[in-house]
Design a protein around this motif. Sequence first.
Motif, PDB file in Angstrom:
ATOM      1  N   LEU A 176       1.007  -1.050  -0.249  1.00  0.00           N
ATOM      2  CA  LEU A 176      -0.184   0.085  -0.187  1.00  0.00           C
ATOM      3  C   LEU A 176       0.907   1.146   0.299  1.00  0.00           C
ATOM      4  CD1 LEU A 176      -2.888  -0.932   2.127  1.00  0.00           C
ATOM      5  CD2 LEU A 176      -2.915  -1.232  -0.378  1.00  0.00           C
ATOM      6  N   VAL A 177       1.747   1.282   0.519  1.00  0.00           N
ATOM      7  CA  VAL A 177       3.088   2.911   0.253  1.00  0.00           C
ATOM      8  C   VAL A 177       3.379   2.387  -0.701  1.00  0.00           C
ATOM      9  CG1 VAL A 177       5.035   3.305   1.592  1.00  0.00           C
ATOM     10  CG2 VAL A 177       3.539   2.216   2.800  1.00  0.00           C
ATOM     11  N   ALA A 178       4.161   1.618  -1.251  1.00  0.00           N
ATOM     12  CA  ALA A 178       4.229   1.591  -2.682  1.00  0.00           C
ATOM     13  C   ALA A 178       2.534   2.324  -3.804  1.00  0.00           C
ATOM     14  CB  ALA A 178       4.712   0.359  -3.598  1.00  0.00           C
ATOM     15  N   GLY A 179       1.638   1.868  -2.889  1.00  0.00           N
ATOM     16  CA  GLY A 179       0.528   1.961  -3.963  1.00  0.00           C
ATOM     17  C   GLY A 179       0.107   3.362  -4.373  1.00  0.00           C
ATOM     18  N   ARG A 180      -0.323   4.047  -3.035  1.00  0.00           N
ATOM     19  CA  ARG A 180      -0.833   5.015  -3.615  1.00  0.00           C
ATOM     20  C   ARG A 180       0.196   6.078  -4.009  1.00  0.00           C
ATOM     21  NH1 ARG A 180       2.090   6.798  -1.173  1.00  0.00           N
ATOM     22  NH2 ARG A 180       3.279   6.198   0.196  1.00  0.00           N
ATOM     23  N   GLY A 181      -0.174   6.796  -5.234  1.00  0.00           N
ATOM     24  CA  GLY A 181       0.239   8.686  -5.691  1.00  0.00           C
ATOM     25  C   GLY A 181       0.634   9.179  -4.156  1.00  0.00           C
ATOM     26  N   ALA A 182       1.081  10.088  -4.231  1.00  0.00           N
ATOM     27  CA  ALA A 182       1.351  10.814  -3.040  1.00  0.00           C
ATOM     28  C   ALA A 182       0.437  11.086  -2.389  1.00  0.00           C
ATOM     29  CB  ALA A 182       2.011  12.466  -4.016  1.00  0.00           C
ATOM     30  N   VAL A 183      -0.416  10.640  -1.738  1.00  0.00           N
ATOM     31  CA  VAL A 183      -1.568  10.820  -0.722  1.00  0.00           C
ATOM     32  C   VAL A 183      -1.310  10.965   0.519  1.00  0.00           C
ATOM     33  CG1 VAL A 183      -3.155  10.601  -0.132  1.00  0.00           C
ATOM     34  CG2 VAL A 183      -3.196  10.886  -2.440  1.00  0.00           C
ATOM     35  N   GLY A 184      -0.357   9.906   0.722  1.00  0.00           N
ATOM     36  CA  GLY A 184       0.419  10.230   2.496  1.00  0.00           C
ATOM     37  C   GLY A 184       1.230  10.682   2.398  1.00  0.00           C
ATOM     38  N   ALA A 185       2.135  11.730   1.651  1.00  0.00           N
ATOM     39  CA  ALA A 185       3.195  12.285   1.271  1.00  0.00           C
ATOM     40  C   ALA A 185       2.964  12.981   2.597  1.00  0.00           C
ATOM     41  CB  ALA A 185       3.773  12.337  -0.005  1.00  0.00           C
ATOM     42  N   SER A 186       2.295  13.560   2.037  1.00  0.00           N
ATOM     43  CA  SER A 186       2.680  14.487   3.693  1.00  0.00           C
ATOM     44  C   SER A 186       1.364  15.108   4.009  1.00  0.00           C
ATOM     45  CB  SER A 186       2.438  16.260   3.265  1.00  0.00           C
ATOM     46  OG  SER A 186       1.642  16.892   2.904  1.00  0.00           O
ATOM     47  N   LEU A 187       1.193  15.735   5.779  1.00  0.00           N
ATOM     48  CA  LEU A 187      -0.155  15.406   6.090  1.00  0.00           C
ATOM     49  C   LEU A 187      -1.286  16.319   5.993  1.00  0.00           C
ATOM     50  CD1 LEU A 187      -1.392  14.556   8.953  1.00  0.00           C
ATOM     51  CD2 LEU A 187      -0.609  16.596   9.805  1.00  0.00           C
ATOM     52  N   TRP A 188      -1.129  17.005   5.589  1.00  0.00           N
ATOM     53  CA  TRP A 188      -1.641  17.639   4.667  1.00  0.00           C
ATOM     54  C   TRP A 188      -2.272  16.879   3.917  1.00  0.00           C
ATOM     55  CZ3 TRP A 188      -4.247  21.941   4.854  1.00  0.00           C
ATOM     56  CH2 TRP A 188      -5.039  22.708   3.866  1.00  0.00           C
ATOM     57  N   ARG A 205       3.190   0.684  -8.825  1.00  0.00           N
ATOM     58  CA  ARG A 205       3.191   1.893  -9.500  1.00  0.00           C
ATOM     59  C   ARG A 205       3.444   2.027 -10.483  1.00  0.00           C
ATOM     60  NH1 ARG A 205       6.012   6.412  -6.044  1.00  0.00           N
ATOM     61  NH2 ARG A 205       5.103   6.803  -4.762  1.00  0.00           N
ATOM     62  N   ASP A 206       2.331   3.055 -10.926  1.00  0.00           N
ATOM     63  CA  ASP A 206       2.913   3.057 -12.371  1.00  0.00           C
ATOM     64  C   ASP A 206       3.741   4.487 -13.053  1.00  0.00           C
ATOM     65  OD1 ASP A 206       0.482   2.033 -12.109  1.00  0.00           O
ATOM     66  OD2 ASP A 206      -0.612   3.600 -12.001  1.00  0.00           O
ATOM     67  N   ALA A 226      14.465   3.648   1.021  1.00  0.00           N
ATOM     68  CA  ALA A 226      13.506   2.688   0.202  1.00  0.00           C
ATOM     69  C   ALA A 226      11.784   3.262   0.504  1.00  0.00           C
ATOM     70  CB  ALA A 226      12.742   1.441   0.940  1.00  0.00           C
ATOM     71  N   ALA A 227      11.433   3.819   0.900  1.00  0.00           N
ATOM     72  CA  ALA A 227      10.167   5.132   1.418  1.00  0.00           C
ATOM     73  C   ALA A 227      11.002   6.199   1.164  1.00  0.00           C
ATOM     74  CB  ALA A 227      10.007   5.338   2.494  1.00  0.00           C
ATOM     75  N   ALA A 228      11.811   6.885   0.633  1.00  0.00           N
ATOM     76  CA  ALA A 228      12.084   7.865  -0.265  1.00  0.00           C
ATOM     77  C   ALA A 228      12.278   7.332  -1.053  1.00  0.00           C
ATOM     78  CB  ALA A 228      13.680   8.531   0.180  1.00  0.00           C
ATOM     79  N   ALA A 229      12.688   5.753  -1.886  1.00  0.00           N
ATOM     80  CA  ALA A 229      12.522   5.911  -3.101  1.00  0.00           C
ATOM     81  C   ALA A 229      11.411   5.922  -3.442  1.00  0.00           C
ATOM     82  CB  ALA A 229      13.134   4.575  -3.578  1.00  0.00           C
ATOM     83  N   LEU A 230      10.072   5.711  -3.025  1.00  0.00           N
ATOM     84  CA  LEU A 230       8.711   5.445  -3.208  1.00  0.00           C
ATOM     85  C   LEU A 230       8.479   7.070  -3.644  1.00  0.00           C
ATOM     86  CD1 LEU A 230       7.853   2.342  -1.198  1.00  0.00           C
ATOM     87  CD2 LEU A 230       7.615   2.489  -3.922  1.00  0.00           C
ATOM     88  N   GLY A 231       8.404   7.911  -2.752  1.00  0.00           N
ATOM     89  CA  GLY A 231       8.218   9.229  -2.925  1.00  0.00           C
ATOM     90  C   GLY A 231       7.914   9.652  -1.487  1.00  0.00           C
ATOM     91  N   LEU A 232       9.024   9.307  -0.418  1.00  0.00           N
ATOM     92  CA  LEU A 232       8.590   9.725   0.727  1.00  0.00           C
ATOM     93  C   LEU A 232       9.430  11.007   1.619  1.00  0.00           C
ATOM     94  CD1 LEU A 232       6.047   6.494   2.579  1.00  0.00           C
ATOM     95  CD2 LEU A 232       5.458   8.770   1.093  1.00  0.00           C
ATOM     96  N   ASN A 233       8.846  11.798   1.712  1.00  0.00           N
ATOM     97  CA  ASN A 233       9.895  13.175   2.344  1.00  0.00           C
ATOM     98  C   ASN A 233      10.375  12.757   3.820  1.00  0.00           C
ATOM     99  OD1 ASN A 233      11.938  14.680   3.742  1.00  0.00           O
ATOM    100  ND2 ASN A 233      10.700  16.493   2.825  1.00  0.00           N
ATOM    101  N   GLY A 234      10.805  11.611   4.740  1.00  0.00           N
ATOM    102  CA  GLY A 234      10.893  12.003   5.975  1.00  0.00           C
ATOM    103  C   GLY A 234      11.519  12.565   6.754  1.00  0.00           C
ATOM    104  N   THR A 235      12.300  13.710   6.421  1.00  0.00           N
ATOM    105  CA  THR A 235      12.118  14.150   7.452  1.00  0.00           C
ATOM    106  C   THR A 235      10.851  15.814   7.660  1.00  0.00           C
ATOM    107  OG1 THR A 235      14.665  15.018   6.630  1.00  0.00           O
ATOM    108  CG2 THR A 235      13.772  17.166   7.718  1.00  0.00           C
TER     109      THR A 235
END
Lengths: 295, 276, 389, 407, 270
Positions: B126-138, B194-195, C192-201
């Motif tokens: 799932l972490v890989a699956g969503r686009g960038a949605v979970g990437a920030s709280l906002w 991912r796509d 790995a998480a960063a490689a999936l687009g997550l900004n850890g900091t």
Amino acid sequence: MNVFVQTLGFGVVSASIIAVGAMGFTIQFGLTNVLNLSFGGVMTVSAFVAYLTEQSGINIWLCLVLGGVAGAVLTIFLGRTVFKVYARRGTRLFEMVMVTLALGLVIEYAVDAVSRDQIYSLSFPEGASYHIGAATLTESQLIIVGIGIAVFVGLERLLHMTRLGKALRAMAVDPGLARSCGIPTNRIVNATWLISGFLCGVAGVIYVLNALSVSYTTGVIFLPSIIAAAILGGVGSPRGAVLAALMLGLVTQLVAAAGFSAYSSIAAFGVLVVVLLSRPSGVLSAAARKVELTL
Amino acid sequence: MTGSPTSEAAPRAGDHGGARGPANGDAPVLQVRDVVVRYGGVVAVSRVSFDLFRGKILGLIGPNGAGKSSLLAAIGGQQRAKGGSILLQGRDVTRSAPYTRAQHGLVRTFQTTSEFEGMTVFENLLVAGRGAVGASLWRVVARSRTNRAEERRAAAKAWGVLERFEMADLADAYGHELSGGQRRLVEIMRCLMRDPAVLLLDEPMVGVAPHLVAKFINDLRAVAAEGIGLVIVEHALEVIEQLCDVVVVMALGEVIAEGTYAAVVGDEGVRRAYLA
Amino acid sequence: MGHFSFYLSTLVVYFGIDLLSAWSLNLQYGYAGVINFAFIVFQAAGAYVAGAVVLGPDTGPNSYEHYILGARLPFPLPLLAGALAGAVLSAVIGLFAVRRIRRDYQAAVMLIVSLILLQVVGNDVHIFNGQNGITGIPRPLQTALGLSLPDYQWVYALWVLAICVVLYVVVERLSRSSWGRSLRAIRDQEDAAAALGLNGTLLRLEVFIVGGAIAGLSGALLVEFIGAWSPGAWGYAETFVIFTALLVGGVGNNRGMLLGTLIVPIIVLEAPSFLPTIGYPGLIDAIEWMIVGLAWMGFLLVRPRGLLPERRFRAPRPAAGVGARHGLAGWVARTFTLGRPELAPVAPVAPAIGVVAPGRASNGEATAPVSPAVPPAGARSGTVGSEEQ
Amino acid sequence: TAASAVRSTNAKGPLNEAIVIAYTGPVSFEGLAADGGVYPGVSEINAAGGINGHKVNIVPVDTKGDPADAVPLVDKLIATTSNLIGASGIGTASAPTEVPILNSAGVTMMTFAGETAFNRSHYKYLWRLLPPDDANGKAMDLYAKSKGYKRVATVFGTTTGAQGDLPGVLSGLKGTGEKLVAKITLTPNQPSYRAEVEKLIAANPQVIFTEQNATTAVTFFSELKSLGHLIQAIGTNALVTSSWENAVRKAMGRSTFKRVLTVLSTSAPHKTPANAAYARALATVKSKVGSPWTQWEGNSHSQAAYDGVIVQALAMTAAHSVTPKVYNTHIMAVTEPGAGKTVVYTYAAGVRALKAGKKIQYYGAGGPIVFDKYHNSFGNQEAMKISTHDNTIPIATIPEKEIQALG
Amino acid sequence: MPTSPEVTPSEWRAAAAVAGRREPYLAATGITCGYKKIPVVRDVSISVGLGEIVLIMGPNGAGKSTLVKALTGKIPLLEGRVVLDGQDISQAKEDERAKRGIGYVPQVGDVFPTLTVQENLEMGGYRWPRRDVRTHVDQALEQFPILKALRRRHARALSGGERKTLAIARALVADPRLLILDEPTSNLAPAIASTVLHDVVDGLATAGRAVLLIEQRVALGLEVATWGYVLAGGCTRFEASGDELRARDDLGSFFLEHGGTTAVPVTTQA
Ligand SMILES: Nc1ncnc2c1ncn2[C@@H]1O[C@H](COP(=O)(O)OP(=O)(O)OP(=O)(O)O)[C@@H](O)[C@H]1O
Ligand SMILES: Nc1ncnc2c1ncn2[C@@H]1O[C@H](COP(=O)(O)OP(=O)(O)OP(=O)(O)O)[C@@H](O)[C@H]1O
Ligand SMILES: [Mg+2]
Ligand SMILES: [Mg+2]
């Protein structure tokens, strides 16, 4: 100006005190991966042992050795009877920190109970004074500096030149693999405890030789500087610990000499924070990130 | 995913232009220009360049220590390139952080597996699956509806992938409870969730059971067919042979040959450096 | 009875405040892996600010307190101010502390930050009045409600509990959201998480600020209740009490925090005060602390994962067709036979040592039988199930 | 309201007197000092037959000096203690939180907390038996002036008590005209104060005003001594504890300690019958108070605590009630001097006089107790040398009037 | 499913002899092991004789690594017995087993990252007297010249293949009587992979050592195996001699088709 030179000389003495403790702490942390917050309690116990032996009229430098031995004995006792049990149960890094903290509390308050909550002071002849440059240092202070240097040289040689040292380092990163190489990890861990416990004891004693009083909180008060130096220097590196201790010792004294004595230890800790920030990658190694307890 | 690979003639362009020349007038999705990677004194990659086009699969081979992983690290941003430039879909990402590159469509796997150990296999996907949605709280707070839809889509997709790689039984197993090969599978499945625009694979087949390797090869073909550019590092040459449109051979940090698989393995220098 | 209910209401207030603290730490540690040993500092920030903004202007030569702008903010603004103070301080400290450094170093840095700030505030009378702290903070709406103190305390306790309920929903939703999952991914494998687009900091900073805001809020609630705040109330040891609650409750489980905070403050604060008085003053306290320490160690030994361990996420199964068995038969067929079904294994035969019956093997039959693909059902589900509570 | 502690005048069973103070933590010495007064006081009361026939118990409550810890403990005290007649101690660090709670519960408090915040307090149930901290500080200035010192330095720790006295010292200096050449603040419990010591020496003061905890003082004074600059020091009343004295005496050397250090404390006449009674009562509880028990005899905090308990008991006797709500208003009546009043020095004597229908003035172990309208009792201060822990030698008295006049 | 009753080592030997095996150097009987007391591998018996190269195959998650972890003592046995050279070592500690001559290259975590290559190799020789370590290390470096230039490098700064090479070399320094290799060819370039299997593994067997090999690249493993076990779902399902496995016509044709480098069948999608 003179004040600054004076304090510089004295900074080296403070640094030596911190360095001895930090070296003991750093090898224990580095080699067993236990961030041992009960270290302070052990220092207190050693300091009390030194105080008691000093009261009975034994030469102070012999007391120092006795304090060190007390530290070593207590540490290996705790290691074998407490930490190991937890490690066997699969206690992880963070929980282990909490265990050591709890253990530190137990030791601290056991000492509190036995010492009847009192402060004990030592009156200890400081010996002749020597002028080194513009700085004045007493004989005992010079001996403290000497101890710091000796411990440093000894540890460096041990870790990098001897088979035991290499095995220690091997075990720190991967105890399982070390065992499958035939390294008797049990014995090696004991060696770590003995060494770090001894240094911890010595540190406790020389701290008290300098502060001239001991109470059940002595170790706890001293501990943050030690942890700071150990981390600043990079865990597991006596060399780093010494450098960091020098930095902390000098900064503390200089800031105090500049008139901001309330902020002197704050400044020292500030240095820690700044250094950790400016080289986060220096302290970040892929290998070290997934640490496993080595007990 | 399409037909039988044995019968299917994968677009193995005979001409040198397979992956290098524009297939249909496209600009390359990934351009690597004179990239240099150094570790202290060690030059791991020295001035390597290549272009990757949509829908093409580029094989990167070479002896151990040739600099393949280092090159991928430079492209992925794990290692700062000490020289040269990297363009992702025309955008210069040479100095970007890894997560920025990922957000711009670059996804990679690692040579040492990198599953999230404290999460279940399903959550890993799932972490890989969503686009960038979970990437920030906002984004999570502000886009809760889109988020939910996206989660549902990702979950459905995750089940498909799990099923395909025979891991459905293990959906609820934690990452740290997996066998070596299963960890690798998680890594593989994650990138299939991912796509991306570009997919970098560093020895993805190591320790994977052979029949799953076969499936994965098929999947990669399908991925490429969707117009995604692939770079694959692999020592199992038959994988490279079956999969790649073009092969780049590295040794001692430099490119020593490139072309089709057949052309490259026929090369004397390659034989000496790699195959002997 | 009346008095007992008075005492009880106090405990309820403390319980609620500790619960908020535990949730804040759980979010930071349980999900993002940030070991915030400076937690109490953020609670203190909330408390100081919430207190100082209601104290009003300086009251003359005898008042020795220093106030913020002489403000006298009405309820519930001080709470918001407290939460904001926690968040802002978190943002400032987070800017350096949540960057990518080793987790144990981070913990130590936080501990030291905690010590530094305690010293700064304690040593400098210009910042919140040094060791003496701020006092005389009015209880919100006490006069407006016109209740007696015991009744008022119950109102306050309910108010705290109401806030807890709201925050439970918030915290639980956040931690189950994709954001919570991202936090855990970053915690486990940042590369790995960063490689999936997550900004850890960024993610860590966010969770740090959210946690800081909750901490600030808890501090504000506390200071409005006790009416005073000073360095004595936020020694770094206080952080460990909350961490213990976290461990006892079960890291990663917000409901576990309920148990954890119920037990720990009671063990740490209440139980020892029922011990009989013996020896010289201070002896009891020393013994108390030893007991607390031992109990704490014992707990970690017996229930290292806490009373309610983190719950394994159970992926919702799609309707049908999923979860088919994959076993040996398939593997052999696909590995050895290029998918030629005629070579698929046939008859079941005893495994292990009995596989190759001596007689048959010796006559050199080429097609040794293969047992069918029946995965030992217990093995897999057993392994998975082992973590369940 | 439900908050009154004792509902019935005809209380059943023993009465309870609480000591709410820090027994642990940085200000744990306050707890010891309070014990040194309350235990003898209660013992004396019980020996004289209790209060209106009731025996008195002691309920210690350790606040750890932390307001947040104190609140639930005080609430619990109120909730779970029947027949709570009063609270002693209420130490400096957490008094501001405890006082409102106890006051609203109607518990009479006898405190020695030095907070200036209470200088104009309106808490009905709060009574303060010692002058506020700043008075102590001003007395130090006055004493130094009387000795002819011109250049002074302050060396204070950052603990609560020290920070309470320092403002008094500083404001007093304006009035006395001494010159402040160095103002040094010591972060407690450092392994060395070398830089501060060097700075102090460089400023070349004639005398040091000081309050620091024992650990700090040992390190600081040994370093000062080892650099050969141990000059005269004037300390606050917080230094009069045996653990402080022992530690520092040992570090300085016995004779140096006596020569160098002068301590300012609330003046307590040593030869009154009240002192004798206190000393006798103290002897009966020697195992219950901090050792050595003799140290509390001359300790102004302990004396105040002792007096507080006796005053409460006498007020209860006078009011024929053990309910704080009732007897609280009788407190002034048993302490205020006045024409025709019988001066009593002991509880037993007070009870006898009251029974005989006389009006009394209790003259305490710490001297006469005169509450102003804010319930504060000031008093003379005394400079003294410390020879051994139970032997203080008064060398000068600083009259209350002079202190008040300073500002 | 019928499981074998208690099997004594002598019965085992008898059975093995009939099957044309060498006398077991390592005999593991009725092994049940797993994680946190929950079995993953159940009632598995395998043996390795001196001079044999025994291959364990099976799908991902079959329990191969788990089984060898139990053999090396990394995880405890829940049931069963491990006999090494006639002595029961079921309870022996991991380092004890290493001292008795079991060498092990794990699938992951196979080097000490913070030690240099040289130091890693020295750790491999921990069981030798100090003065002999040097010669053993030098021998290992001879076999893998790629490591020579990297001697002073920290192991964490190696490429994937270099790292695996180091791990194998480290195990060789100990000169084990029984070498257990868990997927040794992973990350290795074809040339080195073939050196490892044909020179190192074969060489060891020829020199009378026992080798236990786990390989996912089955064909590669079968090239050298003298005996093979197939493990699935935690049980052995199949065992046969290497010749027999190679001789099966279906397998044989497959290997020929693919040049013998690996077993990558390409299947149509089900
Ligand atoms: N952190 C590092 N520090 C120093 N040198 C390194 C580091 N990482 C890799 N190297 C060196 O850089 C070179 C290239 O390494 P890289 O990992 O890119 O090789 P590779 O082609 O991926 O090899 P393999 O096939 O074995 O994975 C190697 O010589 C390696 O030793
Ligand atoms: N630490 C662990 N905790 C719980 N279960 C585990 C653990 N390690 C492995 N397992 C489970 O045990 C089973 C066997 O794992 P093992 O590592 O032995 O497989 P393997 O045969 O070596 O597979 P591969 O070829 O993928 O390496 C797997 O299903 C795995 O999920
Ligand atoms: Mg690589
Ligand atoms: Mg495996």
